[in-house]
Scaffold this motif. Sequence first.
Motif, PDB file in Angstrom:
ATOM      1  N   HIS A 176     -18.697  10.164 -27.187  1.00 18.23           N
ATOM      2  CA  HIS A 176     -19.741  11.047 -27.720  1.00 18.23           C
ATOM      3  C   HIS A 176     -20.711  10.240 -28.579  1.00 18.23           C
ATOM      4  CE1 HIS A 176     -21.808  14.328 -29.595  1.00 18.23           C
ATOM      5  NE2 HIS A 176     -21.362  13.977 -30.793  1.00 18.23           N
ATOM      6  N   TRP A 177     -21.973  10.226 -28.136  1.00 19.14           N
ATOM      7  CA  TRP A 177     -23.012   9.535 -28.903  1.00 19.14           C
ATOM      8  C   TRP A 177     -23.585  10.488 -29.932  1.00 19.14           C
ATOM      9  CZ3 TRP A 177     -23.949   4.472 -28.916  1.00 19.14           C
ATOM     10  CH2 TRP A 177     -23.497   3.708 -27.835  1.00 19.14           C
ATOM     11  N   GLU A 178     -23.610  10.086 -31.151  1.00 13.24           N
ATOM     12  CA  GLU A 178     -24.147  10.911 -32.234  1.00 13.24           C
ATOM     13  C   GLU A 178     -25.517  10.355 -32.641  1.00 13.24           C
ATOM     14  OE1 GLU A 178     -24.850  13.607 -33.917  1.00 13.24           O
ATOM     15  OE2 GLU A 178     -22.696  13.928 -34.218  1.00 13.24           O
ATOM     16  N   ASP A 179     -26.576  11.108 -32.307  1.00 11.23           N
ATOM     17  CA  ASP A 179     -27.931  10.626 -32.623  1.00 11.23           C
ATOM     18  C   ASP A 179     -28.574  11.386 -33.771  1.00 11.23           C
ATOM     19  OD1 ASP A 179     -28.057   8.643 -30.578  1.00 11.23           O
ATOM     20  OD2 ASP A 179     -28.269  10.257 -29.115  1.00 11.23           O
ATOM     21  N   ASP A 180     -27.843  12.334 -34.330  1.00 10.86           N
ATOM     22  CA  ASP A 180     -28.401  13.087 -35.455  1.00 10.86           C
ATOM     23  C   ASP A 180     -28.468  12.175 -36.682  1.00 10.86           C
ATOM     24  OD1 ASP A 180     -29.049  14.754 -37.479  1.00 10.86           O
ATOM     25  OD2 ASP A 180     -27.424  16.191 -37.165  1.00 10.86           O
TER      26      ASP A 180
ATOM     27  N   THR B  46     -26.147  12.516 -39.695  1.00 14.25           N
ATOM     28  CA  THR B  46     -24.754  12.074 -39.680  1.00 14.25           C
ATOM     29  C   THR B  46     -24.620  10.586 -39.987  1.00 14.25           C
ATOM     30  OG1 THR B  46     -24.863  11.589 -37.330  1.00 14.25           O
ATOM     31  CG2 THR B  46     -24.141  13.804 -37.944  1.00 14.25           C
TER      32      THR B  46
ATOM     33  N   SER C 107     -34.011  11.630 -34.562  1.00  9.56           N
ATOM     34  CA  SER C 107     -32.906  11.730 -33.618  1.00  9.56           C
ATOM     35  C   SER C 107     -33.314  11.129 -32.269  1.00  9.56           C
ATOM     36  CB  SER C 107     -32.534  13.203 -33.460  1.00  9.56           C
ATOM     37  OG  SER C 107     -31.536  13.341 -32.516  1.00  9.56           O
TER      38      SER C 107
ATOM     39  N   LYS D 127     -31.845   7.840 -30.459  1.00  8.99           N
ATOM     40  CA  LYS D 127     -31.337   7.923 -29.094  1.00  8.99           C
ATOM     41  C   LYS D 127     -31.942   6.796 -28.243  1.00  8.99           C
ATOM     42  CE  LYS D 127     -30.825  12.186 -27.613  1.00  8.99           C
ATOM     43  NZ  LYS D 127     -31.293  13.485 -27.061  1.00  8.99           N
TER      44      LYS D 127
ATOM     45  N   SER E 142     -11.819  10.626 -29.886  1.00 13.11           N
ATOM     46  CA  SER E 142     -12.949  11.454 -30.349  1.00 13.11           C
ATOM     47  C   SER E 142     -13.655  10.871 -31.579  1.00 13.11           C
ATOM     48  CB  SER E 142     -12.486  12.877 -30.674  1.00 13.11           C
ATOM     49  OG  SER E 142     -11.858  13.442 -29.571  1.00 13.11           O
TER      50      SER E 142
ATOM     51  N   ALA F 126     -16.929   9.543 -32.819  1.00 10.06           N
ATOM     52  CA  ALA F 126     -18.332   9.533 -32.377  1.00 10.06           C
ATOM     53  C   ALA F 126     -18.940   8.157 -32.649  1.00 10.06           C
ATOM     54  CB  ALA F 126     -19.113  10.604 -33.111  1.00 10.06           C
TER      55      ALA F 126
ATOM     56  N   ASN G 181     -22.578   5.700 -32.726  1.00  4.65           N
ATOM     57  CA  ASN G 181     -24.013   5.839 -32.984  1.00  4.65           C
ATOM     58  C   ASN G 181     -24.724   4.526 -32.744  1.00  4.65           C
ATOM     59  OD1 ASN G 181     -23.540   4.256 -35.292  1.00  4.65           O
ATOM     60  ND2 ASN G 181     -22.956   6.076 -36.449  1.00  4.65           N
TER      61      ASN G 181
END
Lengths: 778, 273
Positions: free
Chosen positions: A440-444, A447, A626, A630, A683, A685, A687
Amino acid sequence: MNDRGIRWLTIALLVLLGSYCIARLEFTNSITHFIPSRAEAELVALSLELVESPLARRMALSIEGGPESAEVAVQLADALRMHPEVAWVETGLDESMLRGFYDLYFERRLYLTSDHPETEIPRLLKPQALEARAEQLRRRLAQPDAMLFSRTAHADPMGLFERILNRIQTFQPTATSSRTEPTDFAIIQLGLRSSPFDSLRQAQLLGDIEAEFQKLAAVHPTELRLDQNGVNRFAVAAERSIRDDVNLISAISISVVCALFLLVFRSLRQLLVAVLAPLGGFAFAMAVAATSGEPVHGITLGFGFVLIGVAIDYPIHLMNHYGLSVTDSTPREAIIRIRKSLLLSGLTTTLAFSSLAVSNFPGLAEMGSFGAAGVPVALGLTMLCLPAFLSGPTTATPVQRALSTGLARLVEWLSERRKIAIAILMAYTAIAATGLPRLHWEDDPATLMTVDPVLLAESERVRRRVADFDGGRFVVGIASDSEAALILNTRIHQRLRGVVAAGELDGVGSLHAFIWPESLQRANLAAFRATPQLGARIEQAFSRSGFRPGAFKAFEAAISNPSAPPLRIEDIAASPLARVLDSLVELENRWAIVTLLRGVHSGSAITTALGGLEDVHYVDQKEIISEVYKGYRRSTTLMVTVGSLVVLFVLLVRYQSFSRALLAFLPAALGAMCTFGLFGLFSVAVNVASAVSLLVVLGMGVDYGIFAVDCSTRAGSQGATLSSLLVSCVTSVFVFGVLALSEQPVLRAIGLTTGVGVMLALTLAPIALALARPRVPK
Amino acid sequence: MENEIEEQNCHIPAALRARSAVIRVQRSRSRRGGPAFTSLEALGLIFVLACMLAAGGQAEEPATDAVSSELVALMDHFASGGTVRAIFKETRRISLLADTIETEGVLYFAPPDHLARYTTRPGNSRVVVHGGRAAFRDETGTRAFDFGSNDIAQSLIDNLMVVLRGDLPGLRERYMLAFRSDGQSWLLSLKPRSKAVAAIIEEIRFSGAGWTLETMQTRETNDDISLLVFSGVETQLVLSQQDFERIFSLHDNDATSILPSTPSRNPRAPANP
């Protein structure tokens, strides 16, 4: 040149490079370095310019807890006015500000009546509308507060001044009238002289505010509470948190690395010698960047430390091979024995970094160039200068010998049981294959930083009281001059009013509430003047509600001969209301006008409503950043992949054998994939920082592979090579891996990726070595 | 006996000075800073403040006038009046209008700083003043603003409260006082010390008989006059917490709460003389 001369020359060169860098280097923290396309870069740059504009250079303080809060607020405001970091302080609407409103707007009420003067003003002046207004005015005059406006009613029977004030009141926060809000609070707003991100100055200011408040509150019996809101608070808190983390982590890293060198080499001198080469590479890369004349991004410098972690492998190999070599061997002879491996390792790492140098993200390209310049220099220093620092007679320590012997036996054992080695490889591959699809890529961007929830709640409390506009979402229009900006702002306001009416937006804070373009103002006056027999109409309508004949002659006189010209920006700038102009920002050769938004329910509805307006953008900073992250992450991953392929190609050329090239590449490729596979399975994440950290895993993993494959044909040096890799890996894990203990997600991502990746690559090195060894006939 | 005292140098009795100090503290505590620039509730004051400021500076005459013992006694009685309820009838003569405006309603006061005025004719409306904040509601909508941080606005809005709570030092601070009494009826005349306030208000006159306040007349400098006539004045009322909150709530209540239920009177309260 003798060893002593080389030593002095090396140190002198390093000092010279360092001095040059300090004298020449300029830094930047602009995020535009990390934006790919020009259009996006402009929008983000604009958004960031606004962040640095007076619009963001402010703080709000709320004092609550009792009726004394107002008194303490006044005293605190007086004290803050003297502070060198404070540009201005406001504590409420004082007489000068109220007078400012009256002076600016009462005489100009005819200019600021309607956005649609051609249609709305004739409607207001119809006989039925005038009669209704007359009745309303009479009812108002019966109210106890009639004194507040009866003095101006003769000159303003239509209530035009009140219309303006009602419009201005849209700036008022909605929560101040809430039943749930406490009423005994006082607000101070202040402007900052420096950037809110200047953490040094801001930390000093925040400390002074707290100390002054404590001093003032101490003399009151009730317990008063100070809440603060400002970008500077988050900047200072983030900087403090990162610094605390880095201090703790540095202490752990340095202690453990020192202990490791003492354990393995029985000498801290070896550690000092080992860091000379990467430091030289770092200084050279910095000097190259300084010579280019362009400012270097702070993140690039941070990346420079990654370079140290990668390049420290070369001296460790040299020192370990030298220590474990036969008696009477010299350091230069040790270099000669491993020079092919060192050169290939340096070349592949340089190529991996070079692949990043062609990224379309200027920041990434800069980081790639930095690494590509630094690695060869570190390697050169290792091969040419470091032997001079190791010229004394040396013997292997018991730990070196034990590690070497143990690891040699491990390789021996594995090479005799190739199926086990292959099974381990299959297990790694299975982890990568099953975990990668779940990654899971977290681009927010939110975070990527840890924000103290208490600080956030406090900030939110103040924001609700002062201006509950959304800090990260706004509409910005760009125009060539200030009048054009005001014209554009009128259109923006009209469109957004539709969005508010549709329930997709709760409200707007627009400069349109305070000033309109001159053309619109003149159109308003013209619409009044175009009404035939206006005086007689008013007389007739108002007399029916009991008003005296001729009571409103002053209004008629104001229409035919206004006592003030249309309102200009300069008028507001010279008034006590100058602060409202903060949302009109003068950029290079253009003007940006910002509309603040309250309660955005649909960003797409706003974007749709603004469609067709040129140079108008709905800015959702979180969304933009974001997207940027990304893109940045995708580009990094692509470049790492390209770099890996280039490295594989070089290995193929070097070994002239697909299987040997693949085995040399194995620790890097499988190590990196398995790391992300594990993150997917557990799981965790990942980035953008994780993506960049893959480069370190790639750089070090390739080194491990090359050294493993190269020594596969030299049975006597396999133990020395693997023990070098082990020391190098443990050093890296304790330099970077401990970052995983950080509270900051960015640092934690770097630490986790590097730590896990490098360890996995290390475990693959003996397998690659065992499989690369020539098969011994049974 | 008729007694008039104006602008005479006289020491204020020590007891009075002590009370003045207490009242000053109370006034100071009742101030509310309110939100700064972004909260624009005080904009309602712009009309009148601008007029006052335009009329000149804000220099004030020092409070050097003496007060009669009868006035002190009257104020002491008001101070001990507790919660007050009165029916009012107001007649307002405004220069813009050919006729007068007449209104009727009920007024409540709870010391030290709660005032509620409910108008029942013409139409329904209400004004609640508390802690430096005034909230208006009528058929045209609701308005609210802070005036506590503004001395000038305060002196315009809460004059009646200052009298009802018997705050003689507060009155003397703002006004030059003239008190006349013939033993039965009395007249208290207030002329603003502040030149800024004097630009708006020429004189405020309170009159009454015995301990009872009967009228309040405000004469503005533009000859606008309002006359409030009080009747059925009740003091020492006991309000339930629920009634108190309904009557003096600054928040926007629904239409049914404009006229609160009649509260009971404290049976132990002394009758008016």
